[in-house]
Write a protein that holds these residues in place. Structure first.
Motif, PDB file in Angstrom:
ATOM      1  N   ILE A 141       0.857  -1.185   0.000  1.00 37.76           N
ATOM      2  CA  ILE A 141       0.000   0.000   0.000  1.00 37.76           C
ATOM      3  C   ILE A 141       0.891   1.233   0.000  1.00 37.76           C
ATOM      4  N   LEU A 142       0.615   2.155  -0.894  1.00 36.86           N
ATOM      5  CA  LEU A 142       1.404   3.381  -0.947  1.00 36.86           C
ATOM      6  C   LEU A 142       1.225   4.178   0.339  1.00 36.86           C
ATOM      7  N   VAL A 143       2.354   4.680   0.898  1.00 34.44           N
ATOM      8  CA  VAL A 143       2.319   5.386   2.175  1.00 34.44           C
ATOM      9  C   VAL A 143       3.184   6.635   2.103  1.00 34.44           C
ATOM     10  N   ASN A 144       2.693   7.679   2.757  1.00 34.65           N
ATOM     11  CA  ASN A 144       3.455   8.921   2.881  1.00 34.65           C
ATOM     12  C   ASN A 144       3.635   9.245   4.358  1.00 34.65           C
ATOM     13  N   THR A 145       4.883   9.399   4.767  1.00 34.62           N
ATOM     14  CA  THR A 145       5.190   9.821   6.127  1.00 34.62           C
ATOM     15  C   THR A 145       5.596  11.285   6.057  1.00 34.62           C
ATOM     16  N   VAL A 146       4.811  12.138   6.679  1.00 38.92           N
ATOM     17  CA  VAL A 146       4.999  13.578   6.552  1.00 38.92           C
ATOM     18  C   VAL A 146       6.370  13.989   7.076  1.00 38.92           C
ATOM     19  N   ASP A 147       7.083  14.780   6.285  1.00 37.93           N
ATOM     20  CA  ASP A 147       8.404  15.331   6.629  1.00 37.93           C
ATOM     21  C   ASP A 147       9.476  14.263   6.839  1.00 37.93           C
ATOM     22  N   ASP A 148       9.302  13.086   6.241  1.00 39.71           N
ATOM     23  CA  ASP A 148      10.320  12.030   6.339  1.00 39.71           C
ATOM     24  C   ASP A 148      10.368  11.265   5.020  1.00 39.71           C
ATOM     25  N   PRO A 149      11.059  11.831   4.012  1.00 40.37           N
ATOM     26  CA  PRO A 149      11.086  11.208   2.685  1.00 40.37           C
ATOM     27  C   PRO A 149      11.602   9.774   2.682  1.00 40.37           C
ATOM     28  N   SER A 150      12.444   9.422   3.663  1.00 42.21           N
ATOM     29  CA  SER A 150      12.991   8.062   3.696  1.00 42.21           C
ATOM     30  C   SER A 150      11.921   7.025   3.994  1.00 42.21           C
ATOM     31  N   LYS A 151      10.781   7.458   4.527  1.00 43.44           N
ATOM     32  CA  LYS A 151       9.691   6.534   4.854  1.00 43.44           C
ATOM     33  C   LYS A 151       8.453   6.881   4.027  1.00 43.44           C
ATOM     34  N   CYS A 152       8.695   7.150   2.760  1.00 47.17           N
ATOM     35  CA  CYS A 152       7.601   7.463   1.831  1.00 47.17           C
ATOM     36  C   CYS A 152       7.730   6.601   0.585  1.00 47.17           C
ATOM     37  N   SER A 153       6.652   5.945   0.204  1.00 49.32           N
ATOM     38  CA  SER A 153       6.628   5.292  -1.104  1.00 49.32           C
ATOM     39  C   SER A 153       5.948   6.196  -2.141  1.00 49.32           C
ATOM     40  N   PHE A 154       5.363   7.309  -1.665  1.00 50.40           N
ATOM     41  CA  PHE A 154       4.908   8.370  -2.557  1.00 50.40           C
ATOM     42  C   PHE A 154       4.998   9.684  -1.792  1.00 50.40           C
ATOM     43  N   ILE A 155       5.066  10.780  -2.508  1.00 46.50           N
ATOM     44  CA  ILE A 155       5.131  12.090  -1.869  1.00 46.50           C
ATOM     45  C   ILE A 155       4.072  13.008  -2.477  1.00 46.50           C
ATOM     46  N   PHE A 156       3.699  14.029  -1.707  1.00 47.80           N
ATOM     47  CA  PHE A 156       2.753  15.030  -2.195  1.00 47.80           C
ATOM     48  C   PHE A 156       3.535  16.159  -2.874  1.00 47.80           C
ATOM     49  N   PRO A 157       3.237  16.452  -4.123  1.00 49.10           N
ATOM     50  CA  PRO A 157       3.904  17.587  -4.771  1.00 49.10           C
ATOM     51  C   PRO A 157       3.244  18.902  -4.362  1.00 49.10           C
ATOM     52  N   SER A 158       3.898  20.020  -4.706  1.00 46.31           N
ATOM     53  CA  SER A 158       3.207  21.306  -4.642  1.00 46.31           C
ATOM     54  C   SER A 158       2.216  21.324  -5.806  1.00 46.31           C
ATOM     55  N   ILE A 159       0.982  21.707  -5.522  1.00 46.34           N
ATOM     56  CA  ILE A 159      -0.098  21.529  -6.495  1.00 46.34           C
ATOM     57  C   ILE A 159      -0.649  22.869  -6.967  1.00 46.34           C
TER      58      ILE A 159
END
Length: 472
Positions: free
Chosen positions: A98-116
């Motif tokens: 399952i894709l997961v985003n850990t806020v402010d920790d790129p090393s624990k993200c399989s996806f990130i939120f871009p500036s939109i």
């Protein structure tokens, strides 16, 4: 490429947010805009999340995170300040693919939120891969300023016509050429200015007569000089123009913002100087529009305040040429603000009137000077220098007190701005010491300049020493 940019369809899909603080709230709001079904896991949630829960907009599980909470979840957001918990969420999500985003920790993200940038259905994502989020935000702000808010409406209308266009143009190359021509023409401008009916008419015409281009004239106010006072819409337009016909009062800084490959033509003239005749300007506008060009008519200040904008548009109307108007900051507003002179003030001015010092068509004799003298209003005179002695005599003859405060402002809002403060009796002398473009402000509000001045120009230290006159 560290991350593959993709756009996920979250409508009616379950998203799990672990955490109930302000950071979690920001993610929840974004996910709601995408139509997600959101469950929040946290012992406590902030007031705004609590409001969303009570309105049945989100679900709230007041419990510890457990791996079974991931059943049938599409995305996971870990937004707590507990690093161990965030890590556990990341590991559990990865185990289930399952894709997961850990806020402010790129090393624990399989996806990130871009500036939109959201102009739905047009959406732009900008990312630095988590390395420089502030830079991504600054880039987003720069691009945001170039994209009109109604751009999504353009895409929506185009979508409704796709099948009809596809049936009319059999080859993909023909369709591509059609859409490129449409989006670069008057169609988009009419939508952005709210003329949907005109836009559809242009679309129909482009389908029926694909070899006949439709041009457009956009009248733009450049403001009084400072490029920072050009409106956002004005910036968008001049960066899309094929031709820019500009007046002499448009600053070099603003011309520097024009699209690099646009054709810029100086059609303006200063008072008493040579320049293109108005009829020649009108003919050039018509000629370029008939060739299918997007033409910006760029004027200093506001085109409808002593800018002959109305005259030019009346002429275009006779030839059924599409046009729109982008207003600008007029010289009086900009000059007064940069001089620290409020044009109205509850204690000394209940209104303001703009008049022109140009005596063409005997304009000066059409003004009720007596009414101006007895009214508690500020008087602003544009283009006063060419007829300053006539204006001075009328002010005195019709009852303006000689000690009434005045301000003469030249090259307003620029680093060369010069302000002369005096009284009505000093106007002829002051006019000799000010450069065009300039305006004259008459009224008690001028006395506020000393307290409210804020803009520093290179003329700040250039003093004139004589009785009752101060240069600031």
């Amino acid at each position: 490429m560290n991350y593959l940019p993709i756009f996920a369809n979250l409508k009616s899909r379950r998203v799990l947010v672990v955490g109930g603080g302000e950071i979690a709230l920001r993610k929840v709001i974004l996910l709601l805009r995408a139509g997600a079904i959101i469950t929040v896991i946290a012992h406590k949630i902030c007031l705004k999340l609590l409001y969303l829960f009570k309105k049945n907009i989100i679900k709230w599980l007041k419990t510890e995170f457990k791996e079974e909470h991931l059943e049938q979840v599409f995305l996971v957001i870990a937004a707590t300040n507990n690093k161990i918990l965030n890590k556990n969420v990341f590991i559990a999500s990865n185990k289930r693919c399952i894709l997961v985003n850990t806020v402010d920790d790129p090393s624990k993200c399989s996806f990130i939120f871009p500036s939109i940038i959201d102009r739905s259905p047009i959406v732009i994502g900008i990312s630095s891969g988590g390395s420089a989020p502030v830079l991504s935000r600054l880039i987003r702000e720069r691009i945001e300023s170039l994209l009109p808010m109604k751009l999504g409406m353009v895409a929506n209308i185009a979508q409704k016509w796709r099948e009809q266009v596809k049936n009319f143009f059999l080859f993909s190359s023909e369709r591509r050429f059609f859409w490129e021509r449409l989006f670069n023409g008057a169609f988009v401008g009419q939508i952005l200015s709210g003329n949907i009916k005109n836009a559809i008419s242009i679309l129909n015409k482009e389908i029926r007569f694909p070899n006949v281009s439709t041009g457009e004239i956009i009248l733009v106010g450049a403001g009084p000089g400072d490029s920072g006072l050009l409106t956002l819409r004005g910036l968008q337009v001049i960066q899309q123009a094929d031709y820019v016909l500009y007046d002499a009062l448009v600053s070099k800084e603003i011309l520097g913002l024009v699209r690099r490959d646009a054709n810029c033509i100086n059609v303006g003239k200063c008072s008493g100087g040579k320049g293109m005749l108005q009829r020649d300007i009108n003919n050039l506008l018509i000629s370029l529009a008939k060739k299918g060009k997007k033409v910006v008519r760029l004027k200093g200040g506001d085109p409808f305040i002593f800018g002959r904008g109305g005259e030019e548009l009346k002429n275009l109307k006779r030839y059924d040429i599409s046009f729109q108007v982008v207003p600008g900051v007029t010289a009086a507003i900009g000059a007064a603000a940069y001089a620290g002179i409020p044009l109205t003030h509850r204690t000394c001015s209940q209104g303001v009137i703009f008049i022109t010092g140009d005596n063409a068509d005997n304009n000066l004799n059409k003004i009720n000077w007596c009414h101006l003298a007895i009214s508690a209003i500020t008087v602003v005179i544009y283009m006063f220098k060419v007829n300053v002695n006539k204006i001075y005599k009328k002010l005195i003859f019709y009852g303006f007190l000689k000690k009434t405060p005045v301000a003469l402002i030249g090259q307003a809002t620029t680093l060369n701005q010069k302000i002369l403060i005096g009284t009505v009796e000093n106007i002829p002398y002051l006019a000799l010491r000010i450069n065009n473009p300039s305006i004259l402000i008459i009224g008690k509000v001028v006395n506020l300049h000393k307290k409210l001045k804020w803009f520093k120009s290179i003329n700040l230290l250039d003093k004139i020493k004589y009785k009752n006159v101060i240069e600031k």
